[in-house]
Design an enzyme around this catalytic site. Structure first.
Site, PDB file in Angstrom:
ATOM      1  N   PRO A 235       0.905  -1.294  -0.022  1.00  0.00           N
ATOM      2  CA  PRO A 235      -0.012   0.051   0.085  1.00  0.00           C
ATOM      3  C   PRO A 235       1.028   1.223  -0.011  1.00  0.00           C
ATOM      4  O   PRO A 235       1.820   1.399   0.947  1.00  0.00           O
ATOM      5  CB  PRO A 235      -0.782  -0.147   1.190  1.00  0.00           C
ATOM      6  CG  PRO A 235       0.055  -0.946   2.356  1.00  0.00           C
ATOM      7  CD  PRO A 235       0.742  -1.819   1.228  1.00  0.00           C
TER       8      PRO A 235
ATOM      9  N   ARG B 177       8.057   0.512  -3.696  1.00  0.00           N
ATOM     10  CA  ARG B 177       8.328   1.325  -4.952  1.00  0.00           C
ATOM     11  C   ARG B 177       8.923   0.834  -6.149  1.00  0.00           C
ATOM     12  O   ARG B 177       9.092   1.474  -7.303  1.00  0.00           O
ATOM     13  CB  ARG B 177       9.170   2.555  -4.250  1.00  0.00           C
ATOM     14  CG  ARG B 177       8.474   3.337  -3.574  1.00  0.00           C
ATOM     15  CD  ARG B 177       9.038   4.144  -2.432  1.00  0.00           C
ATOM     16  NE  ARG B 177       8.203   4.897  -1.694  1.00  0.00           N
ATOM     17  CZ  ARG B 177       7.101   4.672  -1.005  1.00  0.00           C
ATOM     18  NH1 ARG B 177       7.071   3.090  -0.669  1.00  0.00           N
ATOM     19  NH2 ARG B 177       6.316   5.440  -0.498  1.00  0.00           N
TER      20      ARG B 177
ATOM     21  N   CYS C 235       3.527   3.040   9.392  1.00  0.00           N
ATOM     22  CA  CYS C 235       3.845   4.565   8.757  1.00  0.00           C
ATOM     23  C   CYS C 235       4.448   5.382   9.927  1.00  0.00           C
ATOM     24  O   CYS C 235       3.651   5.487  10.839  1.00  0.00           O
ATOM     25  CB  CYS C 235       2.291   4.990   8.160  1.00  0.00           C
ATOM     26  SG  CYS C 235       2.644   6.699   7.506  1.00  0.00           S
TER      27      CYS C 235
ATOM     28  N   LYS D  63       0.594  -5.017   9.200  1.00  0.00           N
ATOM     29  CA  LYS D  63       1.727  -4.392   8.534  1.00  0.00           C
ATOM     30  C   LYS D  63       2.494  -3.679   9.712  1.00  0.00           C
ATOM     31  O   LYS D  63       2.075  -2.517  10.021  1.00  0.00           O
ATOM     32  CB  LYS D  63       1.520  -3.622   7.347  1.00  0.00           C
ATOM     33  CG  LYS D  63       2.782  -3.359   6.610  1.00  0.00           C
ATOM     34  CD  LYS D  63       2.629  -2.821   5.202  1.00  0.00           C
ATOM     35  CE  LYS D  63       3.795  -2.620   4.489  1.00  0.00           C
ATOM     36  NZ  LYS D  63       4.775  -1.748   5.011  1.00  0.00           N
TER      37      LYS D  63
ATOM     38  N   GLN E  24      -6.189  -1.625   3.257  1.00  0.00           N
ATOM     39  CA  GLN E  24      -5.421  -1.149   4.649  1.00  0.00           C
ATOM     40  C   GLN E  24      -6.099  -0.254   5.305  1.00  0.00           C
ATOM     41  O   GLN E  24      -6.569   0.844   4.735  1.00  0.00           O
ATOM     42  CB  GLN E  24      -4.261  -0.926   4.051  1.00  0.00           C
ATOM     43  CG  GLN E  24      -3.123  -0.528   5.513  1.00  0.00           C
ATOM     44  CD  GLN E  24      -1.951  -0.303   5.120  1.00  0.00           C
ATOM     45  OE1 GLN E  24      -1.532   1.038   4.730  1.00  0.00           O
ATOM     46  NE2 GLN E  24      -0.711  -1.168   5.370  1.00  0.00           N
TER      47      GLN E  24
ATOM     48  N   HIS F 126       7.965  -4.682   7.420  1.00  0.00           N
ATOM     49  CA  HIS F 126       9.131  -3.871   7.012  1.00  0.00           C
ATOM     50  C   HIS F 126      10.303  -3.962   7.727  1.00  0.00           C
ATOM     51  O   HIS F 126      10.210  -3.629   8.963  1.00  0.00           O
ATOM     52  CB  HIS F 126       8.551  -2.379   6.867  1.00  0.00           C
ATOM     53  CG  HIS F 126       9.465  -1.571   6.072  1.00  0.00           C
ATOM     54  ND1 HIS F 126       9.064  -0.374   5.831  1.00  0.00           N
ATOM     55  CD2 HIS F 126      10.817  -1.555   5.914  1.00  0.00           C
ATOM     56  CE1 HIS F 126      10.146   0.171   4.993  1.00  0.00           C
ATOM     57  NE2 HIS F 126      11.141  -0.479   5.319  1.00  0.00           N
TER      58      HIS F 126
END
Length: 332
Positions: free
Chosen positions: A16, A233, A99, A138, A69, A170
């Site tokens: 996302p 990305r 985030c 996540k 999400q 991550h």
């Protein structure tokens, strides 16, 4: 705990990404990677409950399997948003606990929630009780001074006990102060060893690795240690690489499709969107990297970037860009 999808359904996923992975981007990615699992941009639970749901939640059936999400930290709000998301047909509801942006922190959601595993567990439990589809998380490895693997493991265990069977990790921690979101994707070192260890020590959990997986070889090699990978990305800026990853993971040895052929398979969607009054630029902005690194790639980007904002631009501009790309490639 709601059963998870089959393991192959989460082998390859697309991250996302705010302002990028909208419905047009996801349709394009689906054509490139038929087997990948797609994720929406993060949507705050309050927006789902009170906002324009067609704009926020609408998606094309071709996108399946697709996950919604959510952001937030209120269990009741997240539960209601999860129920709504499932009613809209999403295949998975994912909670963002990774985030690091200032705006997200100000709302007490995202990566700062890694300091509050019990609250995250309450959120997940409420979401799982309200949703007939899997609820996943996540996350990062931690935030700020958190440098202890055991603290990270305790976070995962606490949240897993509440009903989460899949974690997208991550493999960096996040600095909540002093680094921009972009810097938080680059400066904190990658710790793949933590994610590999997590999978070894918690084999019943589905663990997906995110962060720094830029090549087909990296993505495929990661599957020796974890259940799946999430590409961000690299999939957006060089979308053909996403196609190559899908081929390598699900049809090894099969020849990849030609870039122009893949793009032309998007024509029915673009024409249907134009018929609904959607300007070409809203779709074409996601196509610019398709010929990245190829002879003629610059010409492709230039034709689309300059032409798509013009009133009335349609599929003929895409064909013009492909023609220019071919000519530039022959001249190279």
């Amino acid at each position: 705990m709601i059963p998870l999808p089959a393991p192959e359904a989460t082998r390859l996923t697309v991250a996302p990404m705010m302002d990028w992975t909208d419905r047009h981007c996801r349709v394009f990615h689906r054509l490139l990677a038929p087997n990948a699992r797609l994720y929406t941009e993060m949507v705050h639970a309050q927006a789902v409950i009170h906002g324009d749901r067609d704009r926020l939640l609408g998606f094309d059936p071709i996108e399946h399997p697709v996950a919604l999400q959510l952001g937030g930290s209120d269990p009741a709000h997240l539960a209601e948003a999860s129920r709504i998301g499932a009613d809209w047909g999403y295949d998975e509801i994912n909670l963002n606990v990774g985030c690091p942006s200032d705006r997200v922190q100000a709302g007490r959601f995202g990566a700062c929630l890694m300091r509050e595993p019990r609250l995250v567990a309450e959120c997940v439990a409420a979401m799982a009780a309200a949703s007939p589809v899997p609820v996943t998380v996540k996350c990062r490895l931690g935030v700020d001074e958190m440098e202890d693997y055991e603290v990270f493991l305790a976070f995962v265990d606490t949240v897993a006990a509440a009903g989460c069977g899949l974690f997208v990790v991550h493999a960096r921690k996040a600095w909540l102060q002093g680094l921009s979101p972009k810097e938080n994707r680059e400066i904190p070192p990658l710790r793949y060893d933590w994610v590999h260890r997590l999978k070894r020590e918690r084999p019943k959990l589905r663990i997906l690795l995110n962060g720094g997986l830029a090549t087909v070889e990296d993505a495929v090699a990661a599957l020796d240690h974890v259940d799946g990978v999430m590409i961000g990305r690299a999939a957006y800026h060089e979308p053909y690489r996403l196609h190559l990853m899908d081929q390598a993971m699900f049809a090894p040895g099969a020849p990849p499709r030609d870039r122009a052929e893949l793009l032309r398979s998007l024509r029915p969607y673009i024409e249907s969107q134009r018929a609904r009054g959607v300007a070409l630029k809203h779709v074409s902005r996601h196509l610019l990297g398709l010929f990245h690194g190829q002879p003629g790639g610059r010409a492709f980007r230039q034709v689309i970037s300059e032409g798509a904002p013009r009133p009335g631009a349609g599929w003929e501009l895409i064909e013009q860009a492909l023609a220019m790309t071919t000519r530039a490639g022959r001249a190279a």
